[in-house]
Motif scaffolding. Sequence first.
Motif, short mmCIF file in Angstrom:
data_model
loop_
_atom_site.label_atom_id
_atom_site.label_comp_id
_atom_site.label_asym_id
_atom_site.label_seq_id
_atom_site.Cartn_x
_atom_site.Cartn_y
_atom_site.Cartn_z
N ALA A 1 0.68 -1.36 -0.01
CA ALA A 1 0.31 -0.06 -0.37
C ALA A 1 1.31 1.45 0.24
O ALA A 1 0.27 2.45 -0.50
N ILE A 2 2.43 1.23 0.42
CA ILE A 2 2.96 2.72 0.93
C ILE A 2 3.57 2.86 -0.63
O ILE A 2 3.53 3.96 -0.89
N LEU A 3 3.78 1.51 -1.49
CA LEU A 3 4.41 2.13 -2.85
C LEU A 3 4.20 2.10 -3.89
O LEU A 3 4.23 2.30 -5.05
N PHE A 4 2.49 1.11 -3.63
CA PHE A 4 1.95 1.47 -5.04
C PHE A 4 0.45 0.97 -4.79
O PHE A 4 -0.09 1.41 -3.58
N PRO A 5 -0.19 1.50 -6.30
CA PRO A 5 -1.56 1.52 -5.97
C PRO A 5 -2.04 0.58 -5.67
O PRO A 5 -2.18 -0.27 -5.11
N VAL A 6 -3.13 1.52 -4.50
CA VAL A 6 -4.14 -0.33 -4.35
C VAL A 6 -5.69 0.03 -4.51
O VAL A 6 -6.55 0.59 -4.52
N GLY A 7 -6.20 -1.30 -5.03
CA GLY A 7 -7.52 -0.78 -5.64
C GLY A 7 -8.44 -2.53 -5.95
O GLY A 7 -7.20 -3.40 -5.55
N PRO A 8 -9.46 -2.51 -6.41
CA PRO A 8 -9.98 -3.51 -6.66
C PRO A 8 -8.90 -4.50 -7.41
O PRO A 8 -8.35 -4.49 -8.00
N VAL A 9 -9.17 -5.69 -7.17
CA VAL A 9 -8.21 -7.23 -7.35
C VAL A 9 -9.31 -7.76 -8.42
O VAL A 9 -10.06 -8.45 -8.09
N THR A 10 -8.22 -8.47 -8.96
CA THR A 10 -8.78 -8.79 -10.32
C THR A 10 -8.58 -10.63 -10.30
O THR A 10 -7.34 -10.79 -10.30
N LEU A 11 -9.45 -11.57 -9.69
CA LEU A 11 -9.23 -12.83 -9.40
C LEU A 11 -9.12 -13.36 -10.52
O LEU A 11 -8.87 -13.29 -11.84
N THR B 1 -13.98 -8.82 -10.44
CA THR B 1 -12.99 -8.61 -9.88
C THR B 1 -13.44 -8.03 -8.51
O THR B 1 -15.33 -8.58 -7.93
N VAL B 2 -12.86 -8.20 -6.96
CA VAL B 2 -13.52 -8.04 -5.85
C VAL B 2 -13.05 -6.75 -5.63
O VAL B 2 -11.75 -6.49 -5.30
N GLY B 3 -13.27 -6.62 -3.88
CA GLY B 3 -12.61 -5.25 -3.71
C GLY B 3 -12.10 -5.81 -2.26
O GLY B 3 -11.69 -6.99 -1.70
N PHE B 4 -11.19 -4.56 -2.10
CA PHE B 4 -10.11 -5.66 -0.61
C PHE B 4 -11.26 -5.91 0.77
O PHE B 4 -10.21 -6.46 0.72
#
Length: 299
Positions: free
Chosen positions: A166-176, A181-184
């Motif tokens: 989360a510090i070094l990269f963008p965070v968003g919905p995840v594609t399985l 696509t699911v949320g956090f």
Amino acid sequence: MSQADETTAAPIRAQEQATAPRASVSGPGPGPALLLSEIRTLFRRARTIAMLGALAAIPILLAVAVRITTRGDAGRGPAFLGSIAGNGLFVSLTSLVVAIPLFLPLTVGVVAGDTIAGEAGHGTLRYLLVAPAGRVRLLVTKYLGAALFCLVGVVVIVVVGGIIGAILFPVGPVTLLSGQTVGFAAYAGRMALLVLYVTISLLGLTAIGLFISTLTSVPVGAMAATIVLSTVAQIIGQLPQLSFLDPFLFTNYWLGFADFLRSPISWDNLQANAVLQGCYIVIFGFLAWGRFTTKDILS
């Protein structure tokens, strides 16, 4: 107190404990206290803290390496690197994939191999058995402490991976893997299941290490033998000529957690893995019991 005084006092203490009321011997009282003492001792050791720190360093180093190598060059490199660069939540998953074959078995082998052999090597095993815990309860306590380390080690990798991602990269919905696509929150639930899966996967190795630890008073030997067996099992699993052995290897389902990254979730691998690890726990737990309860404790 001089060595002569200590030698004289030791039998007196043992006699006092032997003549104490026996209600505490059969009761459940010593169990939780003994387990809490084992947990405190285990997680206060500099070696344990160092191993957990090394596990925490895996996602940090991985994330930093991806951040450096993909800056302005996201189109190159393996696919999973691009996944991390696009979504920091993948750092935890990728770190587990990296840690499962070597780093987690290495640390678990050290902890499990030290359970009984470490006490014997330091000359404290005899005094532990004077307490009303008994040999069987001591074995169970040692195993539960090592199993807790498995859980903590996996959690450290996942939590640190999530934070550094989360510090070094963008965070968003995840594609399985199945395309949804699911949320956090949904992804966090799947990662919790993955933590459970990996922890269960290491319980068979923990039982093997406990058994080997009862065979020697040299903890380094027990640690090395446990780690070597883990490596050998993984090598056998990669040989097509020995594929008939795969269903019996405790490493067979170690990387079978992809079912948690699909929708709907399939529980087949989790169930098969739990049954396999349970068999190893029963078999090597029984062997450890048979060895330890008949062993002459000289130190």
